[in-house]
Design an enzyme around this catalytic site. Structure first.
Site, PDB file in Angstrom:
ATOM      1  N   PHE A 403       0.811  -1.227   0.000  1.00 55.76           N
ATOM      2  CA  PHE A 403       0.000   0.000   0.000  1.00 55.76           C
ATOM      3  C   PHE A 403       0.845   1.277   0.000  1.00 55.76           C
ATOM      4  O   PHE A 403       0.545   2.229   0.728  1.00 55.76           O
ATOM      5  CB  PHE A 403      -0.986  -0.010   1.178  1.00 55.76           C
ATOM      6  CG  PHE A 403      -1.569  -1.366   1.431  1.00 55.76           C
ATOM      7  CD1 PHE A 403      -2.454  -1.925   0.519  1.00 55.76           C
ATOM      8  CD2 PHE A 403      -1.186  -2.108   2.527  1.00 55.76           C
ATOM      9  CE1 PHE A 403      -2.956  -3.194   0.712  1.00 55.76           C
ATOM     10  CE2 PHE A 403      -1.680  -3.386   2.727  1.00 55.76           C
ATOM     11  CZ  PHE A 403      -2.573  -3.931   1.816  1.00 55.76           C
ATOM     12  N   CYS A 404       1.918   1.258  -0.774  1.00 58.51           N
ATOM     13  CA  CYS A 404       2.816   2.439  -0.853  1.00 58.51           C
ATOM     14  C   CYS A 404       3.328   2.826   0.532  1.00 58.51           C
ATOM     15  O   CYS A 404       3.503   4.018   0.837  1.00 58.51           O
ATOM     16  CB  CYS A 404       2.130   3.639  -1.503  1.00 58.51           C
ATOM     17  SG  CYS A 404       1.673   3.334  -3.194  1.00 58.51           S
ATOM     18  N   ALA A 405       3.529   1.823   1.382  1.00 62.56           N
ATOM     19  CA  ALA A 405       4.081   2.087   2.709  1.00 62.56           C
ATOM     20  C   ALA A 405       5.028   0.930   3.041  1.00 62.56           C
ATOM     21  O   ALA A 405       4.877   0.237   4.052  1.00 62.56           O
ATOM     22  CB  ALA A 405       2.961   2.207   3.744  1.00 62.56           C
TER      23      ALA A 405
END
Ligand SMILES: Cc1ncc(COP(=O)(O)O)c(C=O)c1O
Length: 495
Positions: A403-405
């Site tokens: 999740f882009c994390a």
């Protein structure tokens, strides 16, 4: 501004909340003694989508943390506006003047929505939160040895832009994924005098944690730093109060995206201190940013024009204005109550499924203090496979991966440095199947307990091994597909 408890549309009759009948009945349905946000409002809600075996099922969208569908009153507002649409500012025709007025009204509505301090702050439009953060990163007056402090919890959009312009210091997270506040305080004091900005998310897009950002603002201001709050996840689910400029707990800067707020017509928002943008040259220059230009000189226009080069997303602004009005009409108490109920139910049911692991806070009792964003895994099944089965066999739209994390998910999953390095090597060699990750279900105001029930039934079946076994892994993409399912998208949509 309609804020939480003061909403005229809500009254408490014990618990849970009941929504008073003053609310436009077209927005609400009565269900099981409680009024719910009407499902008719959601554009494309019950669209059937293809599933394994050739049939179709009603799509269940549990990917609201990525983007929300639009709501009919927002689409209606856009449709009402389009006959009047024209370019804004300086046009002399009636439609241009009307469009300029609508565009300016949207900006004012945003000021009220986040309770910005209009004398000290300006609302700047961008494409999305990511562009807003990059905009601020390029315009923030960093000193040579200036530091941005951020956290391991952040979305890449609130981390990578800072690396390009300043030294970045990271605050860690605890074992359960919450921000390590002792570390935050300790580092703020350690770097006092050098830390110019604390850049922190209002809520996590992975675990749904809501951070006490007003307290963080006070801590940052105590050491002479400013605070930027990434409100991409917070804005659709909680009221935001940036507070007055002089107050210790005020926010100096804030960003969010319309597409996560039921207005997927473009537009991101950056609210920030005027003086940050008054000084120096704009990052992006061109039409609209100047008062007068000669072949040698350009004299910048006043804010916000100086910082908004080119024709803006006028329809996006109208849509966001309509979205804000709608969220406030529905009322924050109703939104929080409803989403907490879904979250509580999902946490209880998912935790009861043998083999399911929930990342972050698993306690249903804290559902009111977090967002309806739940990350989970199923036994040792690849997250991509679980998400593929949910989609192909159950028509449930979730999301999987990091999740882009990436740093945050690696912490949550206790991926060691050695494992991380090995994975990096494989991913750089085009094997994305090794990427760690979870499956994420995220709720919106229109999801129902039945949606949650179907998710849990599906996850239960997957955990028991009840799913088709002939998924094919695309190693390069890290995705699972079914060879018997052809996605003939042009049968469903064409230009
Ligand atoms: C916490 C957070 N910050 C920033 C972003 C980036 O938002 P956008 O893609 O609209 O730029 C996201 C998107 O998911 C997010 O969840």
């Amino acid at each position: 501004m309609t804020r939480g408890a003061s909403s005229p549309y809500l009254k408490r009759r014990g618990s849970p909340l009941l929504i008073a009948h003053t609310l436009d009945s077209s927005l609400m349905d009565v269900a099981a003694g409680k009024q719910k946000i009407s499902r008719d409002l959601v554009v494309g809600l019950d669209t059937p989508v293809p599933v394994v075996g050739g049939g179709k099922k009603r799509y269940i969208n549990l990917d609201n943390a990525a983007s929300t569908p639009t709501l009919q009153p927002i689409l209606d507002a856009v449709n009402r506006f389009l006959p009047w649409y024209s370019n804004v500012h300086r046009g002399t025709g009636f439609k241009s003047k009307l469009s300029s007025w609508a565009f300016d009204q949207a900006r004012e509505r945003i000021v009220e929505f986040v309770n910005a301090d209009a004398t000290h702050q300006v609302v700047l439009f961008s494409r999305n939160t990511t562009e807003a953060v990059n905009h601020l990163a390029h315009r923030f007056p960093f000193k040579k040895s200036g530091i941005v402090m951020t956290t391991v919890m952040e979305h890449h959009s609130n981390e990578l832009p800072w690396r390009k312009v300043a030294k970045v210091v990271h605050v860690g997270v605890l074992d359960d994924g919450r921000i390590d506040e002792e570390d935050l305080q300790q580092k703020l004091h350690e770097y006092k005098g050098r830390v110019q900005l604390l850049a922190v998310t209002g809520a996590s897009n992975v675990t749904g944690y809501i951070n006490p950002v007003h307290t963080y603002a006070r801590w940052a201001h105590d050491v002479g730093a400013k605070i930027f709050v990434d409100a991409a996840q917070l804005a659709p689910h909680r009221p935001i109060d940036m507070k007055r400029h002089g107050e210790p707990e005020h926010f100096d800067y804030l960003a969010f995206s319309a597409h996560k707020m039921y207005a997927p017509f473009g537009l991101g928002v950056l609210v920030g201190e005027r003086k940050t943008f008054e000084q120096g040259d704009p990052d992006m220059v061109g039409g609209g940013t100047v008062d007068i230009v000669s072949l040698e000189e350009a004299y910048w226009a006043d804010l916000p024009d100086k910082e908004e080069a080119g024709t803006p997303d006028i329809v996006g602004a109208v849509a966001l204005g309509a979205a804000i009005r709608l969220l406030e009409e529905i009322g924050w108490e109703a939104i929080i109550e409803h989403e907490a109920e879904l979250t509580m139910h999902a946490l209880e049911k998912l935790a009861a499924i043998p083999g399911v692991q929930i990342y972050g806070d698993k306690n249903p009792a804290t559902a009111y203090d977090r967002l309806g964003v739940i990350s989970f895994g199923v036994r040792d099944l690849p997250h991509a496979l679980v998400a593929a089965v949910l989609s192909s066999e159950w028509a449930i739209g979730t999301r999987n991966g990091c999740f882009c994390a990436h740093p945050y998910v690696k912490c949550l999953m206790h991926v060691s440095e050695k494992e991380a390095r090995e994975m990096e090597t494989k991913i750089l060699n085009r094997d994305r199947s090794v990427l760690p990750g979870t499956v994420r279900a995220s709720f919106g105001i229109y999801n129902t307990i039945e949606d949650v029930e179907t998710l849990c039934e599906a996850v239960g079946a997957i955990a028991r091994g009840e799913y088709r076994k002939d998924y094919v892994l695309n190693v390069e993409r890290g995705e699972y597909h079914r060879l018997d399912m052809n996605d003939h998208f042009n049968e469903y949509f064409d230009f």
